[in-house]
Write a protein that holds these residues in place. Structure first.
Motif, PDB file in Angstrom:
ATOM      1  N   VAL A  19      33.355  45.238  50.767  1.00 42.80           N
ATOM      2  CA  VAL A  19      34.886  45.771  51.004  1.00 42.80           C
ATOM      3  C   VAL A  19      34.466  46.875  52.147  1.00 42.80           C
ATOM      4  N   GLY A  20      33.442  47.122  52.624  1.00 47.17           N
ATOM      5  CA  GLY A  20      33.057  48.300  53.736  1.00 47.17           C
ATOM      6  C   GLY A  20      32.998  49.833  52.933  1.00 47.17           C
ATOM      7  N   GLU A  21      32.429  50.367  53.945  1.00 44.32           N
ATOM      8  CA  GLU A  21      32.539  51.837  53.551  1.00 44.32           C
ATOM      9  C   GLU A  21      32.077  52.728  54.895  1.00 44.32           C
ATOM     10  N   TYR A  22      32.373  54.184  54.785  1.00 42.62           N
ATOM     11  CA  TYR A  22      32.165  55.066  55.799  1.00 42.62           C
ATOM     12  C   TYR A  22      31.832  56.274  55.172  1.00 42.62           C
ATOM     13  N   ALA A  23      31.100  57.060  55.952  1.00 37.87           N
ATOM     14  CA  ALA A  23      30.611  58.300  55.384  1.00 37.87           C
ATOM     15  C   ALA A  23      31.663  59.491  55.625  1.00 37.87           C
ATOM     16  N   ALA A  24      31.762  60.315  54.346  1.00 39.76           N
ATOM     17  CA  ALA A  24      32.880  61.288  54.360  1.00 39.76           C
ATOM     18  C   ALA A  24      32.256  62.479  53.784  1.00 39.76           C
ATOM     19  N   GLU A  25      33.066  63.484  53.700  1.00 36.57           N
ATOM     20  CA  GLU A  25      32.357  65.044  53.215  1.00 36.57           C
ATOM     21  C   GLU A  25      31.764  64.626  51.968  1.00 36.57           C
ATOM     22  N   ASP A  26      32.285  64.210  51.056  1.00 37.10           N
ATOM     23  CA  ASP A  26      31.802  64.127  49.687  1.00 37.10           C
ATOM     24  C   ASP A  26      31.045  62.759  49.502  1.00 37.10           C
ATOM     25  N   GLY A  27      30.453  62.157  50.544  1.00 37.30           N
ATOM     26  CA  GLY A  27      29.683  60.812  50.427  1.00 37.30           C
ATOM     27  C   GLY A  27      30.294  59.804  51.109  1.00 37.30           C
ATOM     28  N   PHE A  28      30.034  58.527  50.482  1.00 35.53           N
ATOM     29  CA  PHE A  28      30.627  57.429  51.260  1.00 35.53           C
ATOM     30  C   PHE A  28      31.715  57.034  50.571  1.00 35.53           C
ATOM     31  N   GLN A  29      32.639  56.490  51.235  1.00 34.91           N
ATOM     32  CA  GLN A  29      33.978  56.188  50.812  1.00 34.91           C
ATOM     33  C   GLN A  29      34.355  54.787  51.379  1.00 34.91           C
ATOM     34  N   SER A  30      35.113  54.050  50.506  1.00 36.49           N
ATOM     35  CA  SER A  30      35.573  52.833  50.922  1.00 36.49           C
ATOM     36  C   SER A  30      36.781  52.830  51.775  1.00 36.49           C
ATOM     37  N   PHE A  31      37.246  51.920  52.465  1.00 32.31           N
ATOM     38  CA  PHE A  31      38.426  51.964  53.341  1.00 32.31           C
ATOM     39  C   PHE A  31      39.527  51.749  52.514  1.00 32.31           C
ATOM     40  N   GLU A  32      39.628  51.410  51.541  1.00 29.94           N
ATOM     41  CA  GLU A  32      40.667  51.337  50.388  1.00 29.94           C
ATOM     42  C   GLU A  32      40.104  51.583  49.007  1.00 29.94           C
ATOM     43  N   PRO A  33      40.857  52.018  48.073  1.00 29.90           N
ATOM     44  CA  PRO A  33      40.230  51.874  46.645  1.00 29.90           C
ATOM     45  C   PRO A  33      40.076  50.379  46.404  1.00 29.90           C
ATOM     46  N   VAL A  34      38.891  49.836  45.662  1.00 30.53           N
ATOM     47  CA  VAL A  34      38.678  48.591  45.405  1.00 30.53           C
ATOM     48  C   VAL A  34      39.700  47.955  44.297  1.00 30.53           C
ATOM     49  N   SER A  35      40.063  48.826  43.657  1.00 29.93           N
ATOM     50  CA  SER A  35      41.456  48.252  42.728  1.00 29.93           C
ATOM     51  C   SER A  35      42.556  47.858  43.430  1.00 29.93           C
ATOM     52  N   ALA A  36      42.924  48.495  44.671  1.00 29.34           N
ATOM     53  CA  ALA A  36      43.893  48.152  45.371  1.00 29.34           C
ATOM     54  C   ALA A  36      43.747  46.588  46.205  1.00 29.34           C
ATOM     55  N   THR A  37      42.454  46.498  46.457  1.00 27.71           N
ATOM     56  CA  THR A  37      41.813  45.113  46.900  1.00 27.71           C
ATOM     57  C   THR A  37      42.050  44.185  45.802  1.00 27.71           C
ATOM     58  N   GLU A  38      41.658  44.545  44.722  1.00 30.93           N
ATOM     59  CA  GLU A  38      41.658  43.493  43.408  1.00 30.93           C
ATOM     60  C   GLU A  38      43.292  43.238  43.202  1.00 30.93           C
ATOM     61  N   ARG A  39      43.895  44.204  43.015  1.00 32.36           N
ATOM     62  CA  ARG A  39      45.376  43.986  43.235  1.00 32.36           C
ATOM     63  C   ARG A  39      45.917  42.974  44.145  1.00 32.36           C
ATOM     64  N   PHE A  40      45.573  43.159  45.385  1.00 35.39           N
ATOM     65  CA  PHE A  40      45.883  42.331  46.700  1.00 35.39           C
ATOM     66  C   PHE A  40      45.692  41.012  46.244  1.00 35.39           C
ATOM     67  N   VAL A  41      44.355  40.712  45.828  1.00 37.55           N
ATOM     68  CA  VAL A  41      43.754  39.277  45.210  1.00 37.55           C
ATOM     69  C   VAL A  41      44.911  38.659  44.349  1.00 37.55           C
ATOM     70  N   TYR A  42      45.099  39.335  43.162  1.00 36.96           N
ATOM     71  CA  TYR A  42      45.941  38.877  42.122  1.00 36.96           C
ATOM     72  C   TYR A  42      47.410  38.565  42.834  1.00 36.96           C
ATOM     73  N   ASP A  43      47.875  39.598  43.370  1.00 42.69           N
ATOM     74  CA  ASP A  43      49.556  39.658  43.720  1.00 42.69           C
ATOM     75  C   ASP A  43      49.762  38.861  44.879  1.00 42.69           C
ATOM     76  N   THR A  44      49.018  38.600  45.730  1.00 47.48           N
ATOM     77  CA  THR A  44      48.887  37.794  47.009  1.00 47.48           C
ATOM     78  C   THR A  44      48.273  36.624  47.135  1.00 47.48           C
ATOM     79  N   LEU A  45      46.799  36.814  47.112  1.00 52.20           N
ATOM     80  CA  LEU A  45      45.958  35.461  47.536  1.00 52.20           C
ATOM     81  C   LEU A  45      46.216  34.399  46.548  1.00 52.20           C
ATOM     82  N   PHE A  46      46.074  34.876  45.313  1.00 52.16           N
ATOM     83  CA  PHE A  46      46.371  34.060  44.164  1.00 52.16           C
ATOM     84  C   PHE A  46      47.557  33.074  44.165  1.00 52.16           C
ATOM     85  N   VAL A  47      48.539  33.846  44.560  1.00 55.57           N
ATOM     86  CA  VAL A  47      49.831  33.052  44.609  1.00 55.57           C
ATOM     87  C   VAL A  47      50.496  32.696  45.734  1.00 55.57           C
ATOM     88  N   ALA A  48      49.579  32.851  46.955  1.00 55.56           N
ATOM     89  CA  ALA A  48      49.880  32.728  48.528  1.00 55.56           C
ATOM     90  C   ALA A  48      49.888  31.090  48.615  1.00 55.56           C
TER      91      ALA A  48
END
Length: 313
Positions: free
Chosen positions: A42-71
Motif C-alpha cells: 500500500v506504500g509508505e513515506y517517512a514521517a516524524e515518528d517513522g514510516f507512515q502508510s498513505f492511508e490506514p490499511v484498515s481503510a484500504t481493507e474496508r474499501f475492498v470489502y465495501d467497493t471492489l467485492f461488490v463493484a
C-alpha cells in the motif's frame, strides 16, 4: 440368521469402502487445486515518528470489502463467469499492515480466471491510493522548493551583508585615521595662534587661520560622529543580520537534506507478488472427505445388497 450376517458384512464392507475412499481422496485429491496469491504493497513515506502508510490499511481493507467485492465486474471477468469479485477471492492484511494479500483457490484450468480477478482487485487498490500518493509527493516537492529558494535568498543576502560589515570595518579605520589627522591640524593651528604676537601686521593672516580652524573643526565633528556613532551602529546591525542569515542558511540546508532523505525513501503502492501459485496442491477440508466417504459407503452398501439379493434369489 444367514441373512442378518450378510447384512452386517455388507455394512462393514460399505464402511470400509467409505473410509478407504475418504482417505484416498484426502491423500491424493481427486481434483487437485492450488492456492494463488497476489500481494499489493500500500506504500509508505517517512514521517516524524517513522514510516507512515498513505492511508490506514484498515481503510484500504474496508474499501475492498465495501467497493471492489461488490463493484460491477469488467467484461473480461464476466467472460469467466465472475459476477462479483468476492465470490472468487478473499483478502487479508500481511507484512505488519503494509500489504494486502489477495488469495484464490482454483485448479490449473482456472488460472486465467484467477489472474483476471486479481488484476481487477490490484488495479482498484492502487487507483484508490494514487491521489493520496500524488498529494504527499507534491507537498514534499513544494517544501523542498521553498527550502531551496530560502537558502538561495539567505545565501545572497549573507554575502551582501558580509561585504557591508567588511566595508564598514575599513571605513571605520579610515574615519579614525582622518579624525586623528584633523585633530593634529587643529592642535597645530591652536599653537600657531597662541604663538602670534603681532596684532596689526598679522590681522589678515590671523583671520584666515581662524576661518581654516573653523572648517577643520566642522570636518572633525563630522568624522567623530561617523566614527563614534553611525559606522559602529551600522557594523553592529549588519553583524547581527549576518548571524541571523547564517542560522537561516544552516537551517535551510538541514531542511533540504531531511526532505531529500524523505523523498529518497518514498515508496509508492505496487504489486509485489502477482498470482503466485502454491508449490503443492491444497488439501480438501474435513467436510469434503466425509462427504466422499459417505457417498462411497452408501454406494458400496447398495451394491452389496444387490449382489446378496441376486445370490440369495
Amino acid at each position: 440368521m444367514t441373512t442378518e450376517s450378510n447384512k452386517r458384512k455388507s455394512l462393514w464392507l460399505a464402511g470400509a469402502v467409505g473410509l478407504i475412499a475418504a482417505f484416498a481422496y484426502s491423500a491424493i485429491g481427486a481434483f487437485p487445486t492450488y492456492e494463488y496469491r497476489t500481494d499489493v504493497f500500500v506504500g509508505e513515506y517517512a514521517a516524524e515518528d517513522g514510516f507512515q502508510s498513505f492511508e490506514p490499511v484498515s481503510a484500504t481493507e474496508r474499501f475492498v470489502y465495501d467497493t471492489l467485492f461488490v463493484a460491477p465486474t469488467t467484461g473480461e471477468l464476466r467472460k469467466f463467469g465472475v459476477k462479483e469479485a468476492r465470490s472468487a477471492a478473499v483478502i487479508s492484511v500481511i507484512d505488519a499492515g503494509r500489504s494486502i494479500r489477495i488469495q484464490s483457490v482454483a485448479d490449473e484450468d482456472g488460472a486465467e480466471r484467477v489472474r483476471a480477478v486479481h488484476q481487477f482487485m490490484a488495479d482498484g487498490i492502487i487507483a484508490r491510493l494514487k491521489p493520496r500518493v500524488a498529494y504527499i509527493r507534491t507537498r514534499l516537492d513544494t517544501r523542498l522548493s521553498s527550502a531551496e529558494e530560502l537558502l538561495k535568498s539567505a545565501s545572497d543576502n549573507l554575502a551582501i551583508f558580509s561585504e557591508i560589515v567588511s566595508d564598514a570595518k575599513v571605513s571605520e579605520a579610515r574615519t579614525r585615521e582622518q579624525t586623528r589627522r584633523l585633530a593634529e591640524q587643529i592642535a597645530t593651528l591652536d599653537r600657531s595662534g597662541q604663538g602670534s604676537s603681532s596684532p596689526v601686521g598679522g590681522a589678515g593672516e590671523g583671520a584666515g587661520d581662524e576661518a581654516a580652524g573653523m572648517g577643520i573643526r566642522g570636518q572633525l565633528a563630522m568624522y567623530q560622529k561617523l566614527g563614534l556613532a553611525e559606522i559602529p551602529f551600522l557594523r553592529a546591525d549588519s553583524a547581527r543580520t549576518v548571524v541571523a542569515l547564517g542560522q537561516t542558511v544552516t537551517q535551510s540546508r538541514q531542511s533540504i537534506k531531511d526532505l531529500k532523505d524523505q523523498i529518497a525513501v518514498f515508496r509508492e503502492p505496487a504489486v509485489t507478488q502477482f498470482v503466485l501459485r502454491s508449490v503443492w496442491p491444497t488439501r480438501p477440508g474435513l467436510l469434503m472427505p466425509l462427504l466422499v466417504g459417505l457417498v462411497a459407503g452408501l454406494a458400496a452398501f447398495f451394491a452389496a445388497r444387490m449382489i446378496l439379493k441376486q445370490i440369495s434369489g
